[in-house]
Design a protein around this motif. Structure first.
Motif, mmCIF file in Angstrom:
data_model
loop_
_atom_site.group_PDB
_atom_site.id
_atom_site.type_symbol
_atom_site.label_atom_id
_atom_site.label_comp_id
_atom_site.label_asym_id
_atom_site.label_seq_id
_atom_site.Cartn_x
_atom_site.Cartn_y
_atom_site.Cartn_z
ATOM 1 N N VAL A 17 11.729 -3.159 -1.409
ATOM 2 C CA VAL A 17 12.032 -2.537 -0.115
ATOM 3 C C VAL A 17 10.870 -1.609 0.228
ATOM 4 O O VAL A 17 10.641 -0.605 -0.455
ATOM 5 C CB VAL A 17 13.358 -1.750 -0.172
ATOM 6 N N ILE A 18 10.138 -1.950 1.281
ATOM 7 C CA ILE A 18 8.915 -1.215 1.608
ATOM 8 C C ILE A 18 8.878 -0.880 3.097
ATOM 9 O O ILE A 18 9.045 -1.761 3.943
ATOM 10 C CB ILE A 18 7.665 -2.036 1.237
ATOM 11 N N ALA A 19 8.653 0.381 3.402
ATOM 12 C CA ALA A 19 8.495 0.815 4.794
ATOM 13 C C ALA A 19 7.031 0.624 5.184
ATOM 14 O O ALA A 19 6.228 1.558 5.117
ATOM 15 C CB ALA A 19 8.923 2.275 4.943
ATOM 16 N N TRP A 20 6.691 -0.596 5.559
ATOM 17 C CA TRP A 20 5.283 -0.933 5.806
ATOM 18 C C TRP A 20 4.643 -0.067 6.881
ATOM 19 O O TRP A 20 3.429 0.175 6.849
ATOM 20 C CB TRP A 20 5.167 -2.411 6.182
ATOM 21 N N ASP A 21 5.427 0.393 7.832
ATOM 22 C CA ASP A 21 4.874 1.210 8.910
ATOM 23 C C ASP A 21 4.568 2.638 8.466
ATOM 24 O O ASP A 21 3.953 3.406 9.207
ATOM 25 C CB ASP A 21 5.837 1.242 10.099
ATOM 26 N N LYS A 22 4.988 2.978 7.244
ATOM 27 C CA LYS A 22 4.765 4.347 6.755
ATOM 28 C C LYS A 22 3.820 4.406 5.564
ATOM 29 O O LYS A 22 3.680 5.455 4.940
ATOM 30 C CB LYS A 22 6.109 4.981 6.383
#
Length: 199
Positions: A17-22
């Motif tokens: 689970v990765i918040a790519w935009d952050k």
């Protein structure tokens, strides 16, 4: 079946689970099953503010967690060629330099700075606002308290952790000279002064 996909030059497991935009990330990183990167900082008063920066060729094993920073630093940072074993936790505003090694279940408090080529053993716990010196080794199940001074090039162990001896074998393996230690000790002292501001 363990399935990875290539994203931005990195190998990422389908369950991560990765918040790519952050996050800002380099190449050649391996992000394993159930790794979570970019959730909010665990802080009772400060909101998440900033981004996570990850370098190149790091390995994040199962269930590793990396939290967003706060206004304290506005960056949670990981260098290059680090290896994080299962259940490693990197809290808000932490800075992990190059070639750092975490064994299973290492937990960092917020705003901890881990200097290059250091090694933390199984179940090590580090108090927030701490600095872990370069080329140091911390024995398994050790607790780095607020007052512990983890000097570069030494072995620490216990609860609370105490200085045991020079990390002679580790420094020999990594070809570390006395001059390298002197340079890192000066840098360590500067980082300690910086972190005292937050203590």
């Amino acid at each position: 079946m363990i399935k990875f996909k290539k994203i931005k030059g990195n190998f990422v497991h389908n369950s991560a689970v990765i918040a790519w935009d952050k996050i800002q990330i380099g190449k050649g990183n391996v992000i394993g099953p159930n790794v979570i990167i970019g959730t909010d900082a665990q802080h009772p008063y400060l909101k998440s503010n900033g981004k996570i920066v990850i370098g190149n060729y790091n390995t994040f094993r199962e269930f590793t967690t990396i939290h967003l920073p706060t206004i304290t630093k506005k960056i949670t940072k990981i260098g290059n060629k680090c290896y994080f074993m299962t259940l490693s936790h990197i809290a808000h505003d932490c800075n992990i330099e190059d070639e750092v090694f975490f064994s299973n279940n290492v937990t960092l408090g917020g705003n901890t700075h881990v200097m290059k080529k250091s090694q933390l053993g199984f179940n090590v716990t580090v108090h927030q606002n701490q600095v872990i010196g370069s080329f140091s080794m911390i024995g398994m199940s050790s607790v780095i308290t607020k007052k512990t001074k983890v000097l570069p090039g030494y072995i620490f162990a216990g609860n609370p952790a105490k200085k045991i001896s020079l990390n002679k074998i580790g420094m020999k393996k990594k070809n570390i000279s006395k001059n390298d230690i002197k340079k890192e000790l000066l840098r360590y002292k500067l980082l300690i002064k910086e972190h005292q501001f937050y203590s």
